[in-house]
Design a protein around this motif. Structure first.
Motif, short mmCIF file in Angstrom:
data_model
loop_
_atom_site.label_atom_id
_atom_site.label_comp_id
_atom_site.label_asym_id
_atom_site.label_seq_id
_atom_site.Cartn_x
_atom_site.Cartn_y
_atom_site.Cartn_z
N ALA A 38 0.84 -1.20 0.00
CA ALA A 38 0.00 0.00 0.00
C ALA A 38 0.87 1.25 0.00
CB ALA A 38 -0.93 0.01 1.21
N VAL A 39 0.29 2.33 -0.49
CA VAL A 39 0.90 3.65 -0.46
C VAL A 39 -0.19 4.64 -0.11
CG1 VAL A 39 0.55 3.97 -2.95
CG2 VAL A 39 2.26 5.33 -1.77
N TYR A 40 0.17 5.68 0.62
CA TYR A 40 -0.81 6.68 1.07
C TYR A 40 -0.54 8.01 0.37
CZ TYR A 40 -3.87 9.27 4.29
OH TYR A 40 -4.87 10.04 4.83
N VAL A 41 -1.52 8.52 -0.37
CA VAL A 41 -1.38 9.82 -1.02
C VAL A 41 -1.93 10.90 -0.09
CG1 VAL A 41 -1.92 11.22 -3.05
CG2 VAL A 41 -1.71 8.74 -3.26
N GLU A 42 -1.07 11.86 0.28
CA GLU A 42 -1.52 12.96 1.13
C GLU A 42 -1.78 14.19 0.26
OE1 GLU A 42 -3.25 14.79 3.30
OE2 GLU A 42 -2.41 13.20 4.59
N HIS A 43 -3.06 14.48 0.06
CA HIS A 43 -3.45 15.61 -0.78
C HIS A 43 -3.44 16.94 -0.02
CE1 HIS A 43 -4.89 13.15 -4.15
NE2 HIS A 43 -5.41 12.33 -3.25
N ASN A 44 -3.56 16.88 1.30
CA ASN A 44 -3.90 18.07 2.07
C ASN A 44 -2.75 18.58 2.94
OD1 ASN A 44 -6.67 17.98 1.18
ND2 ASN A 44 -6.92 16.24 2.56
N THR A 45 -2.82 19.84 3.26
CA THR A 45 -1.94 20.41 4.27
C THR A 45 -2.49 20.05 5.65
OG1 THR A 45 -3.20 22.43 3.85
CG2 THR A 45 -0.96 22.36 3.00
N PRO A 46 -1.63 20.00 6.69
CA PRO A 46 -2.11 19.63 8.03
C PRO A 46 -3.04 20.69 8.61
CG PRO A 46 0.19 20.29 8.09
CD PRO A 46 -0.18 20.21 6.65
N ARG A 47 -3.84 20.28 9.58
CA ARG A 47 -4.79 21.17 10.24
C ARG A 47 -4.45 21.29 11.73
NH1 ARG A 47 -5.77 21.92 5.59
NH2 ARG A 47 -7.78 21.80 4.52
N GLY A 48 -4.96 22.34 12.36
CA GLY A 48 -4.78 22.51 13.80
C GLY A 48 -3.48 23.21 14.14
N ILE A 52 4.18 1.77 5.23
CA ILE A 52 3.36 2.35 4.16
C ILE A 52 3.92 3.73 3.84
CG2 ILE A 52 1.08 3.15 3.46
CD1 ILE A 52 -0.17 1.06 5.23
N PRO A 53 4.52 3.92 2.67
CA PRO A 53 5.08 5.23 2.33
C PRO A 53 3.97 6.27 2.12
CG PRO A 53 5.28 3.72 0.48
CD PRO A 53 4.79 2.91 1.63
N ILE A 54 4.30 7.50 2.47
CA ILE A 54 3.40 8.63 2.24
C ILE A 54 3.91 9.39 1.01
CG2 ILE A 54 2.44 10.76 3.17
CD1 ILE A 54 3.09 9.64 5.98
N VAL A 55 3.03 9.60 0.05
CA VAL A 55 3.37 10.37 -1.13
C VAL A 55 2.64 11.70 -1.06
CG1 VAL A 55 3.26 10.52 -3.64
CG2 VAL A 55 3.78 8.33 -2.54
N HIS A 56 3.40 12.77 -0.90
CA HIS A 56 2.83 14.12 -0.86
C HIS A 56 2.74 14.68 -2.27
CE1 HIS A 56 3.01 14.46 3.54
NE2 HIS A 56 4.17 13.81 3.45
N VAL A 57 1.76 15.56 -2.49
CA VAL A 57 1.58 16.12 -3.84
C VAL A 57 2.40 17.38 -4.06
CG1 VAL A 57 -0.70 15.10 -4.14
CG2 VAL A 57 -0.51 17.37 -3.12
N THR A 58 3.01 17.91 -2.99
CA THR A 58 3.93 19.05 -3.13
C THR A 58 5.06 18.90 -2.11
OG1 THR A 58 2.80 20.47 -1.51
CG2 THR A 58 2.03 20.61 -3.80
#
Length: 319
Positions: free
Chosen positions: A90-100, A115-121
């Motif tokens: 599995a791989v996790y695509v992070e579309h969003n900026t963090p909150r809080g 599980i690697p995290i793939v950021h879009v920027t």
């Protein structure tokens, strides 16, 4: 490869499913957030197949592409299989900026390294605390929708889904301020709610097909990107691909993604409004910026590079 991915962000997914693979998207009878199935207004190829939870249990996958934290539990509940080191790749695509609060910007997958995290920027990767998780970046890619810019409408255009709920994040108040000097048209899902609190200089248009949205956007003389806190919006890149000059609030990844010859990137609203007024008087300058924007978007956010990057990532995860 056989790839399972939930339909979460239609625009991103439209690019992702253009690769040479088999794609499976969960579908539920109500087509709610966990089972939207195929997109209804975006051109997805026949290689994208809908599967019910019952069908998912009987189907084998080479890799699962996650986009929301609860999808790990959802996959296990629907299929009986785990993900990561002791289960399916599995791989996790992070579309969003963090909150809080900034001290709480720890990613939901930060405590597991399988599980690697793939950021879009790159901006997203820098802002998140990724912990033990391998963190990579695959920047957005969009199809070439062709040069469509006409600039015949004397108003700016902005694309914002759910503008009332996302008012501060999307910079709706900034749009309203600019609209006091230059008319602005807002396109997107949920703009009907905005109609009830319309500001002077603002016009709204609801849901359109992707082709119609692009055609209508390209009729406006420039694209406005007012987002305060988000990953780099695909609508901005699509506007550049269409050949539109851009006016961009200098936040998140935008300063790195938009070079100066394509328009203006600044946190000064007066400068954005003054530039818009100048382009109205000098459409040749606007057109030159739009042509530069299109060249940059095709070179840096083209679909071939995006798909190649994802092929390498998926092969590595499966290995």
């Amino acid at each position: 490869m056989r790839i399972l991915a939930w339909h979460v962000h239609a625009a991103w997914m439209t690019s992702f499913v253009q690769g040479a693979h088999e794609y499976y998207v969960p579908v539920l009878s109500d087509r709610g957030p966990d089972g939207m199935g195929r997109a209804q207004t975006y051109p997805w190829p026949d290689s994208v197949r809908e599967l019910t939870p019952e069908e998912l249990r009987r189907t084998d996958f080479d890799v699962v592409v996650l986009q929301r934290p609860h999808e790990l539990e959802l996959f296990h509940r629907w299929t009986g299989h785990a993900l990561g080191r002791n289960g399916r790749p599995a791989v996790y695509v992070e579309h969003n900026t963090p909150r809080g609060d900034v001290n709480d910007w720890r990613h939901p997958l930060a405590d597991r390294g399988d599980i690697p995290i793939v950021h879009v920027t790159e901006f997203n990767r820098t802002m998140w605390d990724n912990g033990l998780a391998p963190a990579e970046v695959i920047e957005h890619g969009v199809p070439d929708y062709g040069y469509q810019y006409t600039g015949t409408l004397d108003s700016l255009v902005v694309s914002i889904n759910e503008p009332v709920r996302r008012s501060r994040v999307a910079g709706l108040d900034l749009v309203a301020t600019i609209a006091e000097q230059v008319p602005v048209s807002v396109y997107g899902l949920g703009t009907e709610e905005l109609s009830a609190r319309i500001h002077r200089g603002l016009a709204v248009t609801g849901s359109l097909s992707q082709d119609e949205l692009h055609r209508r956007m390209a009729m406006h003389f420039a694209y406005l990107h007012p987002y305060r806190w988000t990953s780099l919006g695909l609508a901005l890149i699509e506007a550049m691909t269409l050949g539109m000059p851009v006016l961009v609030v200098a936040a998140t990844a935008a300063p790195e993604a938009v070079p100066p010859e394509t328009g203006v990137v600044t946190s000064r609203l007066d400068l954005l409004a003054r530039t818009a007024s100048r382009w109205l008087s000098d459409p040749d300058e606007a057109r030159r910026c739009g042509l530069a924007a299109r060249a940059h978007a095709l070179a840096h956010f083209g679909l071939p590079r995006f798909l190649d990057d994802w092929d390498r990532m998926l092969k590595e995860v499966c290995r």
